[in-house]
Structure formats: C-alpha cells, structure tokens
Design an enzyme around this catalytic site. Structure first.
Site, PDB file in Angstrom:
ATOM      1  N   CYS A 131      61.478 114.817  46.915  1.00  0.00           N
ATOM      2  CA  CYS A 131      61.407 114.488  48.346  1.00  0.00           C
ATOM      3  C   CYS A 131      61.684 115.680  49.257  1.00  0.00           C
ATOM      4  CB  CYS A 131      62.460 113.434  48.701  1.00  0.00           C
ATOM      5  SG  CYS A 131      62.188 111.853  47.926  1.00  0.00           S
ATOM      6  N   VAL A 135      59.599 116.773  52.495  1.00  0.00           N
ATOM      7  CA  VAL A 135      60.000 116.475  53.876  1.00  0.00           C
ATOM      8  C   VAL A 135      59.991 117.744  54.719  1.00  0.00           C
ATOM      9  CG1 VAL A 135      61.886 115.657  55.353  1.00  0.00           C
ATOM     10  CG2 VAL A 135      61.337 114.426  53.246  1.00  0.00           C
TER      11      VAL A 135
END
Lengths: 487, 480
Positions: A131, A135
């Site tokens: 992630c 991001v």
C-alpha cells in the site's frame, strides 16, 4: 483520558443476556441486520494483491520475490505461504519506513536490490508493491532504471515489476499483474515470426494446490504434449526434504518463459485470475489462446483433454480414458451419499465455478455460493452454470459478502456440508456443519495441497473426502439401533 | 547468578571468526550496518555489546514484522471482549486473523471476538478518506455485537498517509456509543519493527483505558496483575493457577485472554508481574510513576526458573505467601523431576539455537537447560538494548548473539554450530527442516502448548524430545 471521564465499575454480562444474544445471532432478524452492513467487513475470504504477486514471483527458477514497501507485509506473505504449504517461502523487501513516506522509496529500493542481489544471487528479481508506495505514488519504472544505471544491480538482471495496491482487487489480481509483468519483461524482443516451439503454455492461475500443478503436468506428459507451466509453483512449494535447503528449489526456467511467446498454444486454467495476462498474450503471443474452466469433475476434465487433443492433434491415451472410467465408477458407486445434499461454497471465482460444476455432476445441490470480492460478471457466469442443471435451481449466489454473512446463512438455512478454505471453520463450527477444505489457505490440516482436486483423480479425492465424512458423522452420531456394519 | 559453564567447542574466537566470515559475503554498506548487531557473548558485560532496535537493512530478508503486527497481533488482538478493527485495506487483518495462537475464552461473536474486522479500503477510500466509513462501521459493529465491551481501531499504512483523523472519529464515537472506542495509530511503516506497535498500543491503553474502571470488590493485599502474557497456546491458563495457588489474587491479565475493563482497573493492584518485558514495560513504568505500583519480571519456563521467580515474587509479600511458595515448590518438585527423568537422558548434551521475539530468546534458556540442552546462539527480532543486557548473563561465554538476524546469516550460523534443534518462527522452520535439522516454532509453540508454568513444562519437554528424537530425521538421507 479526559479529566471529566467518570470511573466505571467492572461489569460482567448476565448469563441470561449472553444466552439471549447467543440465540439472537442465529435468527432471521440478525441475518437481516447483518446483510444490511455497508462499511464493515467481517471474516473475509480473500487476501490482498501482493500475496498473489508473490506466488508468481517465486515460481520461476532462481527468482527472488521482492516487496517494495513496508517490511511487515513481506513477513505476512511469507508466513501465509509457509503455513499453507509447510515449506520455506523466500522473499525479501526494501523495508520502507517513515522517511520513505516523505522522500519516496527509491533509496530503499537501491539498497535492497543491491543487497538482495549479492546475498541471494537471483536470476530474476520480480518487484511488487504494498500500500505504502502506492499511496505516495512511487515511480517504479524510473526507480528500477536508475538502480541499473547507478550500478546497484547489473543492467541485464531481469527486474519486472507490478503495481499491486491492496486497496484494489484481491490476491488473484496481484497474481495476474505480476504474471503479466514478468511475461512482458521476459518475452520482449523474443518473438520470431514463423517460429513455433510446438509447446503448450499452461497458466494454472492462483492455485494453492501443488498437487493440481503436478496433475496438469502428468496429463500433458501422458498426452506427449511439450509444455511450459507459467508459472510452476510445484517444485517451489513442494520440495524434497533431503538434507539440503535450496533457496531456489525449482520453478519455470526463465529461458522457457522467454520462449513462451513463440508457443503453439497458451491455455489459462483460470479465467478470473488471468484476465490481464491473457489480454497481453492475445496481443503479443503466437499460436492459439484459450481460457478453460478449471477441470473439476468429469465434464470439465473431458473438456480440457479434448481441447488439448484438438489443438495438438494428439489422441487421448487409453490410460486417461481408463482413469475417467474409474472416476465415473467411483461417482456412480457413491452417488447416493451426495445426491440431494446441500452445500455452501466459499472461495475464489475460478475455484467456485469448478467446485459447483462438480457438485452438479454428483446430483448435489450447491446452495449458498459466496465470493467475498468479485464482479457481476462472475455472478452472471455462475448463474448460467447453475442453470445448466436441475440441481442448480436452488443455488443462491452472494458476491462481495463475507464469511460472517455466510454464518448467518448457515444458521438460518442450513446445509449438509461447506466447501472452502480454513477461514470457514469458524462458521462451520457455529453451524455444526462439516467443512471440506478446498482452496487457499489451508493452515489447519496437513498435506491437502499435495493431493490434486482437479482431473479425474481429483474428482475421486473430493468425492471420497465428502462421502466418507458424512458416513463418519452418521456412525458417530446415530443411536444404537441405527448403528450398523455396512454403509 | 553464577556464570554458565562454557559450552564445549564454543569459544569467543570461533564465534567472532564465524561472524567475520559471514559478514565478508555482504556488500560493504550492509556489512557496516550488520556488524554491530552480531557478537560473541560476554556474560558479565554491561551493556551488552550487540546493537539493536535499528532499521532493517533493505534486501537482507529480515524476519521482522511491522508496528501494526505489534499492535494488532500482540497487544490488542488477545483482548477477548473487544472488537478490533483493522482499519485499511484487506490484507493486514486477514494475515493476522488467528495466526498468533492467543487463545481466548468466550462465545465467538457473542462475548469474544477472535475474528477479522476490517474496513476493507478500496480506491475511493484512499481518495476520499476513510473517516466516514470508520464511523459507519463502528455503528454497524456495535449493533451486531452488543456485548462487545469496546472497539479498538488499528490503523494500517494508508490511513496515516492519506491524513485521516481516526482520533477525532473514535472520540466522537465513544460519546455516541457510550463504549470504549480506542484509536491506535500503528501504521506499519512506523518505526523499525513490531516493537513500536507495542509502544504505541501501550500509549493508547494509557490514554484511553487505564484508570477508567475500578473493581467492584475492595482492593486486597494480594492483588496482582499479569502483564505481557498473551496466552499463546494457553500459557496464561498454566501460569495463573500457580499464582493463585501461592495465594495471590490475579485481578487482570494483559492481554492474553484479557478483559478490557479489568485492564482498565489494573491501577488498583499491589504488584504488576511482567512476563514480556519488551512489549509491556512501558505501562508498568506508567503505573509505577502514576499509581506507585511496583513491578517485577518473572519467568515460568522450566522448573528452575519457576522456583527462582516464585521466590522473587514471595519476597514482595508477607510470610503467608512465602510459606505458600515453598509449599508449592515442594509439591511440584517430584512432578517436575519425573518429567526430567523421563526426557533428560535422551536430551542431555544436546545444543539448540534460538531466534524469537520479545522474551523467549532469554526466558526459555532455563527450560532447555533443565532438560540438559545448552543454547549456543540466541537473538531477537525486535529487542532493545535492555533485552540484550538481560540476555548476556543467561548465555555461556562465547555463544552467538544476533539481533534482527537475516535468513542468510542464521543459515550460516546454524551450518557452523550444527545445533540439534533450532527454535524460531514459521518463516525459518522449513528452511532448517529441509536441511534435516529438528525445529520447533517458538512463537506459536508449533501449534502445541502451553509451555509456561508447571503444566507447560511437561508439554515443552515432550515436544522438544519429539522434535529432536523423531525417527523421521533418520530418513532424510537417501540410501541411494
């Protein structure tokens, strides 16, 4: 703690209150509230993209999976595979931390690649993301190019990468992205017009059963069809114990993967986990391209063999024909133990289609069919499959529902058996319904991944597992007067 | 404590040579970073020479987890009567669901929640933020699980990166639901290991739970709390009865099989007994400063350490407890001797190497030694200096100490020292078993346990004997 907060006395729930809630969670009323959930997911039956990416990344010879992102993710993926296969699961990562969040992960990637390369001497380092870099928007194309230019790793070391954000899709999509990326990388410039290796490229998809992969290979050997499995987890996640640990115990040869672009046929054995890979293959590969349903049960296995026979002009050998006959023999012999029995099934889309197809063949009733993250397209395909048989008429499909939803279904509208991975054991226990473990992960039973569930042999294995369990239950629970020698 | 006798064949020179040879195979920068984390033990050295709690060297295949793992898996997950929300994408909650063996009593989904609760972030949650979703899911959870005593919200990586404010949401929801709603900003990218997740969780307990409850009955002189026992494989259920047998009143357990309100009333006990110093010393220190509660480390692995610990505990109490302790020790002595008599003949003189988490690299040494097994190397995934200082005296001179050891290093060390057993984690297990080396998972007790307390030692001894003396190892080498 705010100053005005009053101090409360430790309380215990009364036995009556506990009893009330215990009964309430098994009611229709609770089921309705449960199904009205919009934000909370409870006990999902799917994992995140990079896990699937790692399964592919590990399945090439000399390939070292490399996680770009937080180190905890890498440890979770490795642990998950080691628990399921009871095998080592090597993967490294570049351990991004707070400063990575601020400055990006390039410095980590440089150092990580350099260390991984010199310590573990891989032939390929597939990179996939967690992630965090997704991001903050790390640019892996540039980072990897820079790493090579600055000499952290040799220019010619294959470093394919895939963006695998966990907030999108599931493990099967990570599998797809990573496989597409590796094939794109390795086959670049390898296509030779007019050349044909004569081989089959077989893409198993996200499959936690090394037994399945070995079964595919056995069938192809029997049919004398040369093949390359893209990508072959069988020797990686089912390696011999011979006193020598091998960091790279097997997998698809990189040369073979590179050559796969000139193959005669490319066949995907799962549809939903190979969408983008097959799109790429459609556009670039030579030869025929086919997407098959997983060969669960007799008819899907027939389809698989006949397709192979048709595409390669090879007869289906007598041995396989005899195996088919024996499997059908087993199914007719034992049909009475499964006929009309209701099942709840949870898992990945391709597995679900296969399992449901097998149940219909047996005259069993796939009743609650649940996929905790998938598409309308899958729902439609499953519906069409159910419509092919009168035994499918009662089947209800639940997409994007989780195993807590399934619990409600099981306690309000029970079935005879549940088919799914280990995670379904909580719902199975609450509903007092036996769980038959097929899928990924299976972390509470041994050796399930070694026995194929596909092919004719797989059908016999599933059938025996289910029928014998039902008979065990009968023997264990029936009253004395109904206990007898034969079943 | 008397220094341990040297282990045959293990010398400082040999160990240092091995470290040098291992380092020599690494790139210069990695060598420089890793060298301070490896050393030959000097039992009396203080501080211990090995450096710790530094960043993982990228690319070396560390076994470490993250802050979220330390928060959810270690501290919060075991609290049985709360709903623990893994806030963010799907993976973290799935991987940590049921994979630590922090067993708990209760009725799942009614009074206990050994489940995976997640907000399952999608792309739109990353773009628009997840605060509203969090609010909604807390309402849903409260409706579906009315007997939950509260909620913890454990942030995964994206939450901290996209600027969500879970603290504001939880504060508001606590008022609305009239239940504990505790934020824990334990994003996986924070810190260098699980360890920061423990610390952040301790801070959350300090800020949101402790002091907010009181026990219904009046405080007594023998009230204690068990701190840092996570009930792996039922360890709490083996340890607590011993304390009760010596006359103590265990008021709360942090956090194995734990109940949140009792945790919140722990500031009323007389003594905190701490098992895993690494993950919970913070709260012991807070309770000491704020409520003058002393704390004491204890170790219930193996009869020698149990006796030592019980006598240390007795020192903090009156003659009644002291007498009880001697009675309990005398009662179990023959039971433990029978265990040793059964297994020690097959294990005496064997060696083992350990690499585990918070306390076991030092705490289990005594249990192995009770069975005649010597520890030739030990190290921690995520320890700090104070852990290594506590380890040095437990190990013989010249033995290997390794911090955040990489797979590459541990393989080399094991290859050279040839232990009869390696005790470590799931990621290491099959690497060594393929090499024909007996192995036990020392985080999860390899799906067995308890290993703690008198009851646990029986199982520990059986398991270690089973691992080392299984006839299956003799089959590894093929005759052809």
């Amino acid at each position: 703690m705010s100053a005005e907060t009053s101090v409360k006395t430790v309380t215990e729930h009364s036995p009556e209150e506990i009893e009330r809630v215990k009964e309430w969670i098994n009611t229709e009323e609770y089921k309705e509230i449960n199904f009205a959930r919009e934000a909370l997911v409870i006990n999902p039956a799917h994992a995140c993209q990079p896990l699937g990416a790692q399964m592919v990344a590990t399945a090439f010879e000399g390939s070292l999976p490399f996680v770009h992102g937080s180190q905890g993710c890498a440890s979770y993926f490795r642990s998950t595979f080691s628990r399921h296969f009871r095998e080592p699961s090597a993967a490294t990562c570049d351990a991004m931390t707070e400063d990575g969040a601020v400055f990006g992960g390039q410095a980590n990637l440089f150092e990580g690649l350099e260390n991984a390369y010199s310590l573990y001497k891989p032939k390929m380092i597939p990179v996939y993301t967690t992630c965090m870099p997704e991001v903050i928007g790390d640019d892996l194309t540039a980072f990897i190019k820079n790493a090579k230019q600055k000499g952290h790793v040799p220019e010619d070391l294959p470093i394919p990468y895939a963006n695998t954000p966990s907030f999108n899709g599931t493990h099967i999509h990570g599998y797809d992205s990573m496989l597409r990326s590796i094939l794109t990388y390795l086959t670049e410039g390898q296509k030779i017009e007019g050349k044909c290796t004569g081989k089959l490229n077989l893409i198993p998809g996200f499959d936690g059963s090394t037994g399945n992969i070995r079964e595919y290979k056995r069938i192809l050997d029997l049919m004398e069809i040369p093949y390359t499995v893209l990508a072959d987890t069988s020797d990686v996640f089912d390696s011999p114990c011979d006193g020598h640990y091998k960091l790279y115990p097997g997998g698809t040869k990189i040369e073979d993967a590179a050559e796969s672009i000139n193959g005669k046929v490319t066949m995907a054995m799962q549809k939903y986990s190979t969408v983008n890979t097959m799109k790429f293959i459609e556009e670039t590969y030579s030869g025929e391209k086919v997407v098959m349903p997983m060969p669960f049960g007799i008819q899907k296995t027939d389809e698989f063999l006949m397709k192979l026979s048709e595409l390669f002009g090879k007869p289906i050998p007598e041995q396989l024909k005899a195996e088919r006959g024996r499997a059908v023999d087993a199914m007719t012999d034992a049909h009475q133990y499964l006929h009309g029995k209701k099942f709840a099934v949870a898992g990945d889309p391709d597995y679900l289609l296969g399992i449901v197809s097998f149940l219909l063949e047996m005259g069993a009733i796939p009743y609650h069919i649940l996929c905790s993250r998938t598409t309308k397209k899958f729902e439609k395909e499953m519906k069409a499959l159910l419509e092919t048989s009168p035994f499918g008429a009662q089947g209800k499909i639940y997409i994007n529902k989780d195993l807590w939803h399934m619990r409600s279904l099981l306690v309000t509208d029970p079935v005879d058996g549940i088919i799914g991975d280990t995670h379904a054991k909580w719902a199975a226990r609450d509903a007092k319904i036996p769980l038959f473990r097929i899928g990924f992960p299976i972390i509470d039973r041994v050796n399930m991944h070694r026995t194929p569930v596909i092919g004719y042999g797989g059908a016999v294995s599933i059938l025996s597992m289910i029928a014998n369990k039902f008979l065990d239950i009968k023997d264990e629970t029936c009253e004395n007067q109904w206990f007898e020698m034969m079943r | 404590m008397a220094e341990r006798k040297p282990i045959k064949g293990i010398t400082k020179d040999r160990t240092e040579k091995l470290i040098q040879e291992t380092l020599a195979e690494m790139p210069a920068k990695a060598q420089k970073k890793r060298a301070p984390h490896l050393g030959a033990n000097e039992p009396s050295a203080s501080p211990c020479a090995v450096k710790s709690n530094k960043k993982v060297v990228p690319g070396v295949m560390s076994q470490r987890g993250c802050a979220y793992a330390g928060a959810k898996g270690v501290v919060w997950g075991p609290i049985r009567d709360m709903v623990h929300v893994s806030h963010g994408p799907i993976g973290c909650g799935v991987y940590s669901w049921g994979t630590r063996r922090n067993l708990m009593q209760g009725i799942p989904g009614v009074t206990s929640f050994p489940m995976d609760f997640t907000s399952d972030f999608q792309e739109r949650d990353i773009v628009y933020g997840g605060d509203k979703k969090l609010e909604k899911l807390l309402n849903e959870a409260n409706e579906l699980f009315p007997l939950a005593k509260g909620f913890s919200v454990l942030s995964e990586c994206p939450v901290g990166l996209i600027g969500d404010d879970i603290n504001a949401v939880t504060k508001r929801m606590e008022g609305e639901l009239d239940k504990l709603v505790v934020p824990c900003n334990c994003e996986g990218f924070r810190g260098v290991s699980q360890s920061l997740g423990h610390h952040i969780s301790n801070d959350s307990i300090r800020d949101h739970i402790i002091g907010r409850f009181e026990f219904p009955d009046a405080p007594g002189p023998y009230d204690v709390a068990l701190i840092g026992d996570y009930n792996i494989g039922g360890d709490v259920w083996a340890a607590k009865p011993i304390l009760e047998e010596i006359g103590l009143n265990v008021k709360s357990v942090w956090t194995g099989d734990g109940e949140v309100e009792k945790i919140g009333a722990t500031h009323n006990v007389k003594l905190n007994l701490i098992h895993c110093y690494r993950s919970m010393n913070y709260m012991c220190k807070v309770m000491e400063e704020k409520w003058n509660i002393p704390w004491l480390e204890y170790n219930f692995f193996g009869p020698s350490k149990i006796e030592e610990s019980l006598r240390n505990i007795a020192e903090r109490f009156d003659d009644t407890i002291k007498a009880n302790v001697e009675k309990v020790i005398a009662k179990y002595k023959p039971v433990m001797q029978a265990v040793i008599d059964e297994y020690k003949p097959r294990l005496d003189g064997k060696t083992a190497m350990l690499f585990v988490g918070g306390l076991r690299p030092r705490h289990t040494v005594g249990a192995y030694e009770d069975l005649g097994i010597q520890i030739t190397g030990s190290g921690y995934e995520f320890a700090h200096q104070d852990d290594y200082d506590r380890t040095a005296p437990e190990m013989a001179k010249g033995t290997l100490i390794y911090d955040d050891v990489s797979e590459f290093e541990l393989e080399k060390f094991v290859e050279e020292f040839k232990p009869d057993l390696v005790g470590s984690g799931i990621k290491e297990k099959y690497v060594f078993q393929k090499s024909g080396i007996p192995f036990r998972q020392m985080h999860s007790w390899d799906y067995s346990g308890p290993y703690h307390g008198y009851e646990g030692f029986k199982i520990f001894a059986r398991d270690i004997d089973m691992a080392i003396n299984s006839p299956t190892w003799k089959l590894v080498k093929s005759p052809f």
